[in-house]
Write an enzyme that holds these catalytic residues in place. Structure first.
Site, PDB file in Angstrom:
ATOM      1  N   ASP A   1       0.801  -1.061   0.123  1.00  0.00           N
ATOM      2  CA  ASP A   1      -0.125   0.004  -0.010  1.00  0.00           C
ATOM      3  C   ASP A   1       0.951   1.229  -0.049  1.00  0.00           C
ATOM      4  OD1 ASP A   1       1.087  -0.261   2.617  1.00  0.00           O
ATOM      5  OD2 ASP A   1      -1.053  -0.474   3.517  1.00  0.00           O
TER       6      ASP A   1
ATOM      7  N   ASN B   1      -7.769  -2.628  13.925  1.00  0.00           N
ATOM      8  CA  ASN B   1      -9.235  -2.790  13.811  1.00  0.00           C
ATOM      9  C   ASN B   1      -9.432  -3.857  12.696  1.00  0.00           C
ATOM     10  OD1 ASN B   1      -8.180  -1.631  11.479  1.00  0.00           O
ATOM     11  ND2 ASN B   1      -9.490   0.043  11.265  1.00  0.00           N
TER      12      ASN B   1
ATOM     13  N   HIS C   1      -7.539  -4.164   9.867  1.00  0.00           N
ATOM     14  CA  HIS C   1      -7.093  -3.954   8.561  1.00  0.00           C
ATOM     15  C   HIS C   1      -5.981  -4.868   8.020  1.00  0.00           C
ATOM     16  CE1 HIS C   1      -4.700  -0.192   9.832  1.00  0.00           C
ATOM     17  NE2 HIS C   1      -3.933  -0.937   9.294  1.00  0.00           N
TER      18      HIS C   1
ATOM     19  N   GLU D   1      -9.495  -1.623   4.984  1.00  0.00           N
ATOM     20  CA  GLU D   1     -10.708  -1.338   6.284  1.00  0.00           C
ATOM     21  C   GLU D   1     -11.527  -1.943   6.579  1.00  0.00           C
ATOM     22  OE1 GLU D   1      -8.792   0.359   8.422  1.00  0.00           O
ATOM     23  OE2 GLU D   1      -7.756   2.033   7.512  1.00  0.00           O
TER      24      GLU D   1
HETATM   25  C1  GLP Z   1      -0.470   0.671   8.436  1.00  0.00           C
HETATM   26  C2  GLP Z   1      -0.120  -0.080   7.347  1.00  0.00           C
HETATM   27  C3  GLP Z   1      -0.590  -1.824   7.340  1.00  0.00           C
HETATM   28  C4  GLP Z   1       0.345  -2.287   8.618  1.00  0.00           C
HETATM   29  C5  GLP Z   1      -0.468  -1.293   9.858  1.00  0.00           C
HETATM   30  C6  GLP Z   1       0.126  -1.788  11.214  1.00  0.00           C
HETATM   31  O1  GLP Z   1      -1.587   1.115   8.720  1.00  0.00           O
HETATM   32  N1  GLP Z   1      -0.942   0.268   6.007  1.00  0.00           N
HETATM   33  O2  GLP Z   1       0.006  -2.336   6.250  1.00  0.00           O
HETATM   34  O3  GLP Z   1      -0.156  -3.527   8.739  1.00  0.00           O
HETATM   35  O4  GLP Z   1      -0.092  -0.195   9.591  1.00  0.00           O
HETATM   36  O5  GLP Z   1       1.358  -1.257  11.642  1.00  0.00           O
HETATM   37  P1  GLP Z   1       2.149  -1.673  12.902  1.00  0.00           P
HETATM   38  O6  GLP Z   1       2.909  -2.794  12.350  1.00  0.00           O
HETATM   39  O7  GLP Z   1       3.071  -0.450  13.214  1.00  0.00           O
HETATM   40  O8  GLP Z   1       1.061  -1.950  14.177  1.00  0.00           O
END
Ligand code: GLP
Length: 240
Positions: free
Chosen positions: A67, A136, A138, A143
């Site tokens: 992404d 949440n 995602h 989402e």
């Molecule tokens: C962002 C990214 C996701 C990732 C998420 C979790 O929102 N778009 O792909 O999985 O963060 O991040 P973290 O690993 O810092 O909890």
């Protein structure tokens, strides 16, 4: 679903790196989808260390990102492209011809999504999708309530995601992103989901329940024929 519980950061990162290296050993020209966030940082550090000893391991792999923020160019400090180059791709000597990252600042984002799908198809599909998890539920920027069929598309971030990500970045992040869709992710031949952090407890629980629920995008992965979840054992309190 194979669930690997890990005690401590070292064991978590090593388990993740072992999975990636095992996939690369089986298919040196592996196509890999890469996550951002705090969770994969330890994995990336181990892969960079491995490349320092033996760069050939990574010489034929092909890299995609999951992404990107809409509107951000690859040099923007908050861009995921920049994050991935800094934390992984530069350090393993990935060549430009083996990297395709979403262009957040593409003038026609919808066309960029189509072009990205075309690039994935031309590469033969994704062999290994490495995923983080949002509190949440995602995955990438899919989402709660997202379609489970779509491929790469423009998506709006949930307010919670935007606020968490802005806090981490110390700067407000854009409200939309480009993301591989759940349709793309479910077609990956192998999925490696990394789950770390107290805030992920409920989302992991939803996945372990094994009941597809559109309010928890991660549950779209249950039933995938080759899903490995690497999780911090402190999140194992569901009694399932
Ligand atoms: C962002 C990214 C996701 C990732 C998420 C979790 O929102 N778009 O792909 O999985 O963060 O991040 P973290 O690993 O810092 O909890």
């Amino acid at each position: 679903m194979q669930l690997v519980w890990c005690d401590g950061t070292d064991s978590f990162n090593t388990a993740a790196a072992d999975q990636v290296l095992e996939s690369l050993a089986g298919k040196p020209d592996l196509t890999v989808a890469l996550p951002t966030g705090r969770t994969p940082l330890g994995l990336y550090s181990l892969l960079r260390a491995r490349a320092a000893r033996d760069r050939a391991v990574f010489s034929r792999a092909r890299w995609f990102d999951l992404d990107e923020y809409l509107g951000l160019g690859a040099d923007h400090p908050l861009s995921y492209a920049r994050f991935l180059r800094e934390h992984l791709l530069d350090g393993i000597g990935a060549r430009e011809s083996q990297i395709r990252l979403l262009r957040g600042d593409a003038p026609e984002p919808v066309m960029e999504c189509q072009s990205y799908d075309d690039a994935i198809a031309a590469a033969g599909g994704i062999d290994l999708a490495i995923l983080g998890l949002g509190a949440n539920g995602h995955i990438a920027f899919n989402e709660p309530g997202s379609s489970w069929e779509r491929t790469t598309h423009v998506a709006e971030l949930a307010a919670q995601t935007r606020s968490v990500n802005s806090e981490i970045a110390n700067d407000p992040v854009p409200s939309s992103g480009l993301t591989m869709g759940i349709g793309t992710l479910r077609q990956a031949r192998r999925i490696l989901l990394l789950v770390s952090g107290e805030s992920k407890r409920e989302a992991l629980r939803a996945l372990r329940l094994g009941i597809p629920d559109r309010h928890w995008p991660v549950t779209s992965l249950s039933g995938h024929p080759c899903l490995t979840v690497i999780a911090d054992r402190r999140l194992d309190s569901t009694g399932l």
